[in-house]
Design an enzyme around this catalytic site. Sequence first.
Site, PDB file in Angstrom:
ATOM      1  N   ASN A 106       6.317 -65.829 -14.977  1.00 50.95           N
ATOM      2  CA  ASN A 106       5.185 -65.031 -14.516  1.00 50.95           C
ATOM      3  C   ASN A 106       4.343 -65.843 -13.542  1.00 50.95           C
ATOM      4  O   ASN A 106       4.197 -67.068 -13.684  1.00 50.95           O
ATOM      5  CB  ASN A 106       4.360 -64.461 -15.675  1.00 50.95           C
ATOM      6  N   VAL A 107       3.821 -65.165 -12.545  1.00 51.00           N
ATOM      7  CA  VAL A 107       2.990 -65.789 -11.524  1.00 51.00           C
ATOM      8  C   VAL A 107       1.716 -64.955 -11.401  1.00 51.00           C
ATOM      9  O   VAL A 107       1.775 -63.789 -10.986  1.00 51.00           O
ATOM     10  CB  VAL A 107       3.730 -65.880 -10.166  1.00 51.00           C
ATOM     11  N   GLU A 108       0.612 -65.554 -11.829  1.00 50.84           N
ATOM     12  CA  GLU A 108      -0.662 -64.833 -11.804  1.00 50.84           C
ATOM     13  C   GLU A 108      -1.391 -65.111 -10.495  1.00 50.84           C
ATOM     14  O   GLU A 108      -0.938 -65.899  -9.659  1.00 50.84           O
ATOM     15  CB  GLU A 108      -1.502 -65.249 -13.023  1.00 50.84           C
ATOM     16  N   CYS A 123       8.009 -53.618 -15.965  1.00 51.70           N
ATOM     17  CA  CYS A 123       9.283 -54.352 -16.023  1.00 51.70           C
ATOM     18  C   CYS A 123      10.399 -53.479 -16.585  1.00 51.70           C
ATOM     19  O   CYS A 123      11.550 -53.584 -16.148  1.00 51.70           O
ATOM     20  CB  CYS A 123       9.127 -55.629 -16.835  1.00 51.70           C
ATOM     21  N   CYS A 139       6.880 -55.362 -20.353  1.00 50.19           N
ATOM     22  CA  CYS A 139       5.832 -54.367 -20.082  1.00 50.19           C
ATOM     23  C   CYS A 139       6.464 -53.127 -19.444  1.00 50.19           C
ATOM     24  O   CYS A 139       7.640 -53.127 -19.060  1.00 50.19           O
ATOM     25  CB  CYS A 139       4.751 -54.964 -19.185  1.00 50.19           C
ATOM     26  N   SER A 176      -6.757 -62.712  -7.904  1.00 52.46           N
ATOM     27  CA  SER A 176      -6.920 -61.253  -7.871  1.00 52.46           C
ATOM     28  C   SER A 176      -5.950 -60.726  -8.930  1.00 52.46           C
ATOM     29  O   SER A 176      -4.758 -60.516  -8.671  1.00 52.46           O
ATOM     30  CB  SER A 176      -6.571 -60.727  -6.474  1.00 52.46           C
ATOM     31  N   TYR A 177      -6.450 -60.585 -10.155  1.00 49.98           N
ATOM     32  CA  TYR A 177      -5.596 -60.448 -11.345  1.00 49.98           C
ATOM     33  C   TYR A 177      -4.476 -59.413 -11.222  1.00 49.98           C
ATOM     34  O   TYR A 177      -3.386 -59.605 -11.726  1.00 49.98           O
ATOM     35  CB  TYR A 177      -6.445 -60.091 -12.578  1.00 49.98           C
ATOM     36  N   GLU A 217       9.982 -61.149 -15.838  1.00 49.10           N
ATOM     37  CA  GLU A 217      11.196 -60.328 -15.718  1.00 49.10           C
ATOM     38  C   GLU A 217      11.393 -59.844 -14.286  1.00 49.10           C
ATOM     39  O   GLU A 217      12.499 -59.876 -13.737  1.00 49.10           O
ATOM     40  CB  GLU A 217      11.115 -59.096 -16.630  1.00 49.10           C
TER      41      GLU A 217
HETATM   42  N1  THU Z   1       3.912 -60.931 -18.817  1.00 41.57           N
HETATM   43  C1  THU Z   1       5.197 -61.178 -18.462  1.00 41.57           C
HETATM   44  O1  THU Z   1       5.468 -62.056 -17.634  1.00 41.57           O
HETATM   45  N2  THU Z   1       6.165 -60.446 -19.044  1.00 41.57           N
HETATM   46  C2  THU Z   1       5.953 -59.536 -20.032  1.00 41.57           C
HETATM   47  O2  THU Z   1       6.903 -58.932 -20.501  1.00 41.57           O
HETATM   48  C3  THU Z   1       4.609 -59.307 -20.542  1.00 41.57           C
HETATM   49  C4  THU Z   1       3.517 -59.892 -19.730  1.00 41.57           C
HETATM   50  C5  THU Z   1       2.855 -61.764 -18.224  1.00 41.57           C
HETATM   51  C6  THU Z   1       1.963 -61.102 -17.220  1.00 41.57           C
HETATM   52  C7  THU Z   1       0.718 -61.967 -17.322  1.00 41.57           C
HETATM   53  O3  THU Z   1       0.875 -63.105 -16.485  1.00 41.57           O
HETATM   54  C8  THU Z   1       0.702 -62.435 -18.765  1.00 41.57           C
HETATM   55  O4  THU Z   1       2.009 -62.232 -19.255  1.00 41.57           O
HETATM   56  C9  THU Z   1      -0.287 -61.701 -19.650  1.00 41.57           C
HETATM   57  O5  THU Z   1      -0.164 -60.331 -19.509  1.00 41.57           O
END
Ligand code: THU
Length: 139
Positions: free
Chosen positions: A48-50, A95, A92, A53-54, A61
């Site tokens: 995951n890459v945040e 995904c 989620c 800007s949320y 995935e």
């Molecule tokens: N996130 C994922 O990378 N995959 C998931 O299946 C659920 C959520 C990440 C997004 C965000 O960076 C963090 O988890 C919290 O939501």
Amino acid sequence: MDKNKIARFDEILSAAKEAYQRAYAPYSNFHVGAAALTADGNIVNGCNVENASYGLTICAERNCINHAVVNGEQQFQVIIIYTEQDKLTPPCGACRQVIAEFFEQSAPVFAVNHKNEHKQWTVQQLLPDAFTPKDLLDL
Ligand code: THU
């Protein structure tokens, strides 16, 4: 399908753990790694890459799948989602939609954690009656 019958499960899991280590999640501190086995037998991964800007955050995935597409792969056999949470992390909704685009409905999706616990679903279970290319293109 039994996890022990999934070809190269341990190798895929290692790739998911490797990606987990590279997660960029300074806002949620929720690190996720994912790895998939492609139809051609290659293993691809993503984290995951945040973003400050949320809403621009991209899940592990989708980064995994998009990373594979950049490398010329569009079909997948299995995906593993790895977290170090006691609760196993399901994909989620966004995904699930992207997984449904590129995986067979019967393909297995695994969530695994640091205790080596796991949960599994098929793509069909995660997103029944998915909207897919066949709906759009009338194939
Ligand atoms: N996130 C994922 O990378 N995959 C998931 O299946 C659920 C959520 C990440 C997004 C965000 O960076 C963090 O988890 C919290 O939501």
